[in-house]
Structures are given as structure tokens and as C-alpha cells.
Motif scaffolding. Structure first.
Motif, PDB file in Angstrom:
ATOM      1  N   GLY A 202       4.502  26.062  -3.353  1.00 26.82           N
ATOM      2  CA  GLY A 202       4.843  26.167  -1.945  1.00 26.82           C
ATOM      3  C   GLY A 202       3.737  25.741  -1.008  1.00 26.82           C
ATOM      4  O   GLY A 202       3.801  25.986   0.198  1.00 26.82           O
ATOM      5  N   GLU A 203       2.712  25.062  -1.546  1.00 30.57           N
ATOM      6  CA  GLU A 203       1.584  24.609  -0.729  1.00 30.57           C
ATOM      7  C   GLU A 203       1.796  23.172  -0.274  1.00 30.57           C
ATOM      8  O   GLU A 203       2.403  22.367  -0.994  1.00 30.57           O
ATOM      9  N   ASP A 204       1.308  22.826   0.907  1.00 31.49           N
ATOM     10  CA  ASP A 204       1.405  21.462   1.399  1.00 31.49           C
ATOM     11  C   ASP A 204       0.515  20.536   0.575  1.00 31.49           C
ATOM     12  O   ASP A 204      -0.665  20.837   0.351  1.00 31.49           O
ATOM     13  N   VAL A 205       1.083  19.436   0.121  1.00 30.29           N
ATOM     14  CA  VAL A 205       0.313  18.418  -0.603  1.00 30.29           C
ATOM     15  C   VAL A 205       0.708  17.055  -0.067  1.00 30.29           C
ATOM     16  O   VAL A 205       1.814  16.868   0.450  1.00 30.29           O
ATOM     17  N   ARG A 206      -0.199  16.102  -0.201  1.00 30.43           N
ATOM     18  CA  ARG A 206       0.063  14.742   0.256  1.00 30.43           C
ATOM     19  C   ARG A 206       0.058  13.792  -0.932  1.00 30.43           C
ATOM     20  O   ARG A 206      -0.684  14.001  -1.898  1.00 30.43           O
ATOM     21  N   LEU A 207       0.846  12.756  -0.842  1.00 29.87           N
ATOM     22  CA  LEU A 207       0.887  11.780  -1.927  1.00 29.87           C
ATOM     23  C   LEU A 207      -0.487  11.131  -2.106  1.00 29.87           C
ATOM     24  O   LEU A 207      -0.907  10.828  -3.230  1.00 29.87           O
ATOM     25  N   THR A 208      -1.195  10.935  -1.005  1.00 26.76           N
ATOM     26  CA  THR A 208      -2.528  10.319  -1.087  1.00 26.76           C
ATOM     27  C   THR A 208      -3.597  11.272  -1.622  1.00 26.76           C
ATOM     28  O   THR A 208      -4.751  10.881  -1.758  1.00 26.76           O
ATOM     29  N   ASP A 209      -3.222  12.503  -1.937  1.00 26.64           N
ATOM     30  CA  ASP A 209      -4.149  13.381  -2.644  1.00 26.64           C
ATOM     31  C   ASP A 209      -4.347  12.871  -4.065  1.00 26.64           C
ATOM     32  O   ASP A 209      -5.349  13.194  -4.724  1.00 26.64           O
ATOM     33  N   TYR A 210      -3.384  12.054  -4.535  1.00 25.21           N
ATOM     34  CA  TYR A 210      -3.416  11.561  -5.909  1.00 25.21           C
ATOM     35  C   TYR A 210      -3.502  10.034  -5.990  1.00 25.21           C
ATOM     36  O   TYR A 210      -4.234   9.489  -6.821  1.00 25.21           O
ATOM     37  N   VAL A 211      -2.733   9.351  -5.131  1.00 28.98           N
ATOM     38  CA  VAL A 211      -2.677   7.885  -5.179  1.00 28.98           C
ATOM     39  C   VAL A 211      -3.821   7.285  -4.371  1.00 28.98           C
ATOM     40  O   VAL A 211      -4.109   7.728  -3.254  1.00 28.98           O
ATOM     41  N   GLY A 212      -4.460   6.259  -4.931  1.00 26.09           N
ATOM     42  CA  GLY A 212      -5.574   5.605  -4.238  1.00 26.09           C
ATOM     43  C   GLY A 212      -6.890   6.325  -4.423  1.00 26.09           C
ATOM     44  O   GLY A 212      -7.839   6.099  -3.665  1.00 26.09           O
ATOM     45  N   LYS A 213      -6.981   7.169  -5.446  1.00 27.89           N
ATOM     46  CA  LYS A 213      -8.199   7.948  -5.690  1.00 27.89           C
ATOM     47  C   LYS A 213      -8.930   7.504  -6.953  1.00 27.89           C
ATOM     48  O   LYS A 213      -9.691   8.258  -7.548  1.00 27.89           O
ATOM     49  N   GLY A 214      -8.693   6.262  -7.361  1.00 21.93           N
ATOM     50  CA  GLY A 214      -9.442   5.725  -8.502  1.00 21.93           C
ATOM     51  C   GLY A 214      -8.719   5.751  -9.831  1.00 21.93           C
ATOM     52  O   GLY A 214      -9.284   5.350 -10.849  1.00 21.93           O
ATOM     53  N   LYS A 215      -7.461   6.207  -9.843  1.00 21.01           N
ATOM     54  CA  LYS A 215      -6.692   6.236 -11.084  1.00 21.01           C
ATOM     55  C   LYS A 215      -5.412   5.413 -10.938  1.00 21.01           C
ATOM     56  O   LYS A 215      -4.941   5.166  -9.824  1.00 21.01           O
ATOM     57  N   TYR A 216      -4.873   4.991 -12.076  1.00 18.44           N
ATOM     58  CA  TYR A 216      -3.538   4.408 -12.085  1.00 18.44           C
ATOM     59  C   TYR A 216      -2.571   5.586 -11.976  1.00 18.44           C
ATOM     60  O   TYR A 216      -2.709   6.577 -12.708  1.00 18.44           O
ATOM     61  N   VAL A 217      -1.611   5.506 -11.071  1.00 19.90           N
ATOM     62  CA  VAL A 217      -0.708   6.632 -10.843  1.00 19.90           C
ATOM     63  C   VAL A 217       0.748   6.175 -10.914  1.00 19.90           C
ATOM     64  O   VAL A 217       1.139   5.227 -10.238  1.00 19.90           O
ATOM     65  N   LEU A 218       1.526   6.875 -11.744  1.00 19.33           N
ATOM     66  CA  LEU A 218       2.960   6.634 -11.819  1.00 19.33           C
ATOM     67  C   LEU A 218       3.656   7.685 -10.962  1.00 19.33           C
ATOM     68  O   LEU A 218       3.594   8.882 -11.255  1.00 19.33           O
TER      69      LEU A 218
ATOM     70  N   LYS B  78       0.836  -1.206   0.000  1.00 20.09           N
ATOM     71  CA  LYS B  78       0.000   0.000   0.000  1.00 20.09           C
ATOM     72  C   LYS B  78       0.871   1.257   0.000  1.00 20.09           C
ATOM     73  O   LYS B  78       1.956   1.274   0.548  1.00 20.09           O
ATOM     74  N   VAL B  79       0.339   2.295  -0.613  1.00 22.62           N
ATOM     75  CA  VAL B  79       1.044   3.571  -0.646  1.00 22.62           C
ATOM     76  C   VAL B  79       1.287   4.075   0.776  1.00 22.62           C
ATOM     77  O   VAL B  79       0.452   3.917   1.665  1.00 22.62           O
ATOM     78  N   ILE B  80       2.451   4.645   1.004  1.00 23.12           N
ATOM     79  CA  ILE B  80       2.799   5.233   2.300  1.00 23.12           C
ATOM     80  C   ILE B  80       2.723   6.749   2.162  1.00 23.12           C
ATOM     81  O   ILE B  80       3.207   7.325   1.185  1.00 23.12           O
ATOM     82  N   GLU B  81       2.131   7.389   3.121  1.00 24.42           N
ATOM     83  CA  GLU B  81       1.909   8.823   3.038  1.00 24.42           C
ATOM     84  C   GLU B  81       3.204   9.629   3.050  1.00 24.42           C
ATOM     85  O   GLU B  81       4.159   9.302   3.750  1.00 24.42           O
ATOM     86  N   LEU B  82       3.220  10.673   2.237  1.00 26.76           N
ATOM     87  CA  LEU B  82       4.282  11.664   2.225  1.00 26.76           C
ATOM     88  C   LEU B  82       3.624  13.033   2.164  1.00 26.76           C
ATOM     89  O   LEU B  82       2.682  13.231   1.393  1.00 26.76           O
ATOM     90  N   THR B  83       4.083  13.973   2.946  1.00 28.66           N
ATOM     91  CA  THR B  83       3.586  15.346   2.875  1.00 28.66           C
ATOM     92  C   THR B  83       4.753  16.252   2.520  1.00 28.66           C
ATOM     93  O   THR B  83       5.775  16.258   3.212  1.00 28.66           O
ATOM     94  N   MET B  84       4.606  16.985   1.419  1.00 25.77           N
ATOM     95  CA  MET B  84       5.657  17.871   0.934  1.00 25.77           C
ATOM     96  C   MET B  84       5.025  19.150   0.383  1.00 25.77           C
ATOM     97  O   MET B  84       3.830  19.380   0.538  1.00 25.77           O
ATOM     98  N   LYS B  85       5.840  19.961  -0.281  1.00 27.82           N
ATOM     99  CA  LYS B  85       5.350  21.181  -0.913  1.00 27.82           C
ATOM    100  C   LYS B  85       5.240  20.979  -2.417  1.00 27.82           C
ATOM    101  O   LYS B  85       6.054  20.274  -3.020  1.00 27.82           O
ATOM    102  N   ASN B  86       4.227  21.634  -3.031  1.00 24.44           N
ATOM    103  CA  ASN B  86       4.170  21.639  -4.481  1.00 24.44           C
ATOM    104  C   ASN B  86       4.972  22.826  -5.015  1.00 24.44           C
ATOM    105  O   ASN B  86       5.595  23.557  -4.237  1.00 24.44           O
ATOM    106  N   ILE B  87       4.957  23.018  -6.315  1.00 18.66           N
ATOM    107  CA  ILE B  87       5.728  24.104  -6.926  1.00 18.66           C
ATOM    108  C   ILE B  87       5.333  25.465  -6.360  1.00 18.66           C
ATOM    109  O   ILE B  87       6.152  26.380  -6.235  1.00 18.66           O
TER     110      ILE B  87
END
Length: 325
Positions: free
Chosen positions: A200-216, A189-198
């Protein structure tokens, strides 16, 4: 008489268990005149071990006790608390050991050798050489703590089987890391990561992964030539399948915001990006066991690993199998 002897033995053993290592550190540098000096425990994610104010000359002094030898950081200096007095001179870029134990002198010399390596492969080879030469020294534990993500897990496991200081508290997280499920194994299972986007806002990896799409998830950096060479393949896959249930998330190992941002813009990377701008010290390297880049992980719609390190045509081929319509 026997009772007295036994009592004395127990007292001695008890005192031995409670023995602590004293530290006495003196450092001088302009950097200390503007802020409090913080002595940080590297093994506990840089938890502040001690904090003091400098005198008017910019001199600071730490004294105290620790349970065992620790790897600590003071501004740009990194060294071991081994019970010996330490005197350091800071110059903003590097530091000099004016007075120290032989252990710290050797540790700094070996650290300087590693820092001088010109590429990842040379660094890994030099790191292994350092570890093999220090199997009887606590110094090896310090280097494993600092750069375990640069070593193959099987090598680490074998090394620690016979390493004298394998149970050191410095290696507590490393031992847990080696015992944990490989986050890159199929089905993990995906492990959470919290970082900044371009932006400078906080984003989480699970904002994209596990949301119904195939994600690279693509681990890369602007300074990495092979990564830049691979981006056109990722871009082609993104353009071909972005409207068919596919997403890409870039996790950059950059340490400079502008370099990261410019690479994303000039190479036309329109997919989400995230980074903590810590280079090889990125939390992503530790969590996902990234030892070289480019590296990718492909997740299914539920956030489970399907494949890793797909390159070139492999990406398009795999997506073609998964997203046939």
C-alpha cells in the motif's frame, strides 16, 4: 443599410460562438443521503463539474451550462449533457433513465451491450461495431473517450479522419495520445507511473527502470489466464538473471487488492509489484497503450525500450544475448 445588415450578421455570429448547452438533471437514490452528489466531467479526468446536497428524500438536482456536449458521471451513472432534461433513478448497482433524450437512451443501451461482453476480444468487436454505427453521432466520441486503449491506434486514426466530432473537447486527450511518440517503440524513454505496491506504499516505475539494470515490465492481472500461464517463464528468467543485472516489475490490472496479493504469493512472484487497482481503467493502460495482456516491455539500463511483448523462451534468449559474461 449595408452597415446595419453587416452589424446584425456579426451580432448573430458572435452569439452563435457563445452559445452554451443548458443542463437540468434530477436524480434520486439512497446513496445521496450520506454525502454530497458530485457531477464529474469524464473528459477532464473526472474533474468535479458541479456539486449539490440532497434533500431529505435523497433527491438531488443539478442545473447549469456547458460549452458543448460533455460526457459526465454521477456515482454509477454515466451520460451525456446534450441540452435535454434528465431524470435518473439510482439503485446502487445500476440506474434507470426515467426521462432523457433519445441520445442518452441509445448511449445507455449501447453501454449495456458492451458491459455484457464476456471477454476482451468480444468487447473490442462490439466497440468497433458501436463506433461504425455512430459515425454521425457524438455518442461515438464518448465511447472513444472511455475505451480508446482497447482500440488499435491505426484504427482510431483512420476513424477520426472522417468522424464528424473529431474536434470535440471530449477527444482532446485522445488526439494528443495519438500524436505522441509510441511509448512502446524501440528507443522510447520510460514514462513515469506512480502507483501502490502490495504493502500500500507509493512507488514509481522509475524507482526501478533506468537505474542501471535491464528491467522487464510485465503488465498482467490475477484474473487473466494467459498471464498466469506466462508467469513461470518470467519467474525462470528472474531466477536465472536477477544477480546479473536484471529486474522484473509487475504492473497489475487487478481491481481487487486481495486477489492481486494472493496471486503474487501463490505464484511465487518475488519481484516488485505495483497497481492502481483500476482494472482496464488503469493509468498504465492509457500511458503505455496496453490493449491486451500479458504484455511486456524490456528496458535497457538507461531506461530505453529494447523489446516488447517477449514471451516464453524469447525472454531467456534475449537476456542471454544482453547479459553474456
Amino acid at each position: 443599410m449595408k452597415r446595419t445588415l453587416l452589424f446584425c450578421m456579426l451580432v448573430v455570429l458572435g452569439l452563435g460562438c457563445m452559445a452554451q448547452i443548458k443542463y437540468d438533471i434530477t436524480a434520486k437514490g439512497e446513496v445521496f443521503k450520506s454525502k454530497d452528489a458530485k457531477l464529474m466531467d469524464v473528459s477532464t479526468n473526472n474533474l468535479v463539474l458541479d456539486s449539490v446536497k440532497a434533500d431529505k428524500k435523497g433527491t438531488i438536482r443539478f442545473t447549469g451550462k456547458v460549452e458543448e456536449t460533455k460526457l459526465v458521471a454521477l456515482e454509477n451513472a454515466i451520460f451525456l449533457l446534450d441540452g435535454s432534461p434528465l431524470v435518473i433513478e439510482m439503485d446502487g448497482v445500476d440506474y434507470k433513465l426515467i426521462k432523457s433524450s433519445d441520445l442518452n437512451k441509445k448511449f445507455k443501451a449501447d453501454m449495456d451491450i458492451l458491459r455484457s461482453q464476456k471477454c476482451e476480444r468480444e468487447f473490442q468487436e462490439a466497440l468497433k461495431t458501436t463506433l461504425e454505427e455512430n459515425k454521425e453521432s457524438v455518442e461515438a466520441a464518448a465511447f472513444i473517450l472511455l475505451a480508446c486503449e482497447m482500440l488499435d491506434t491505426e484504427y482510431l486514426k483512420e476513424y477520426l479522419k472522417e468522424y464528424k466530432y473529431a474536434e470535440s473537447s471530449m477527444l482532446k486527450d485522445v488526439q494528443s495520445y495519438l500524436k505522441a511518440e509510441n511509448p512502446r517503440s524501440k528507443g522510447a524513454k520510460v514514462i513515469e507511473l506512480t502507483m501502490k505496491n502490495i504493502q500500500g506504499e507509493d512507488v514509481r516505475l522509475t524507482d526501478y527502470v533506468g537505474k542501471g539494470k535491464y528491467v522487464l515490465v510485465d503488465f498482467w492481472a490475477s484474473w487473466c489466464g494467459p498471464c498466469r500461464a506466462e508467469i513461470p517463464n518470467v519467474k525462470a528468467a528472474y531466477e536465472a538473471y536477477k544477480d546479473k543485472g536484471f529486474e522484473v516489475v509487475g504492473i497489475s490490472l487487478d481491481n481487487k487488492q486481495e486477489a492481486w496479493k494472493n496471486a503474487v504469493t501463490t505464484m511465487g512472484m518475488k519481484w516488485p509489484q505495483m497497481s492502481d487497482l483500476k482494472g482496464w481503467q488503469s493509468n498504465a493502460c492509457r500511458v503505455y497503450r496496453i490493449q491486451s495482456i500479458p504484455s511486456t516491455i524490456l528496458y535497457d539500463p538507461e531506461g530505453k525500450v529494447i523489446a516488447t511483448d517477449l514471451r516464453g523462451e524469447q525472454i531467456m534468449r534475449k537476456l542471454g544475448e544482453l547479459l553474456k559474461k
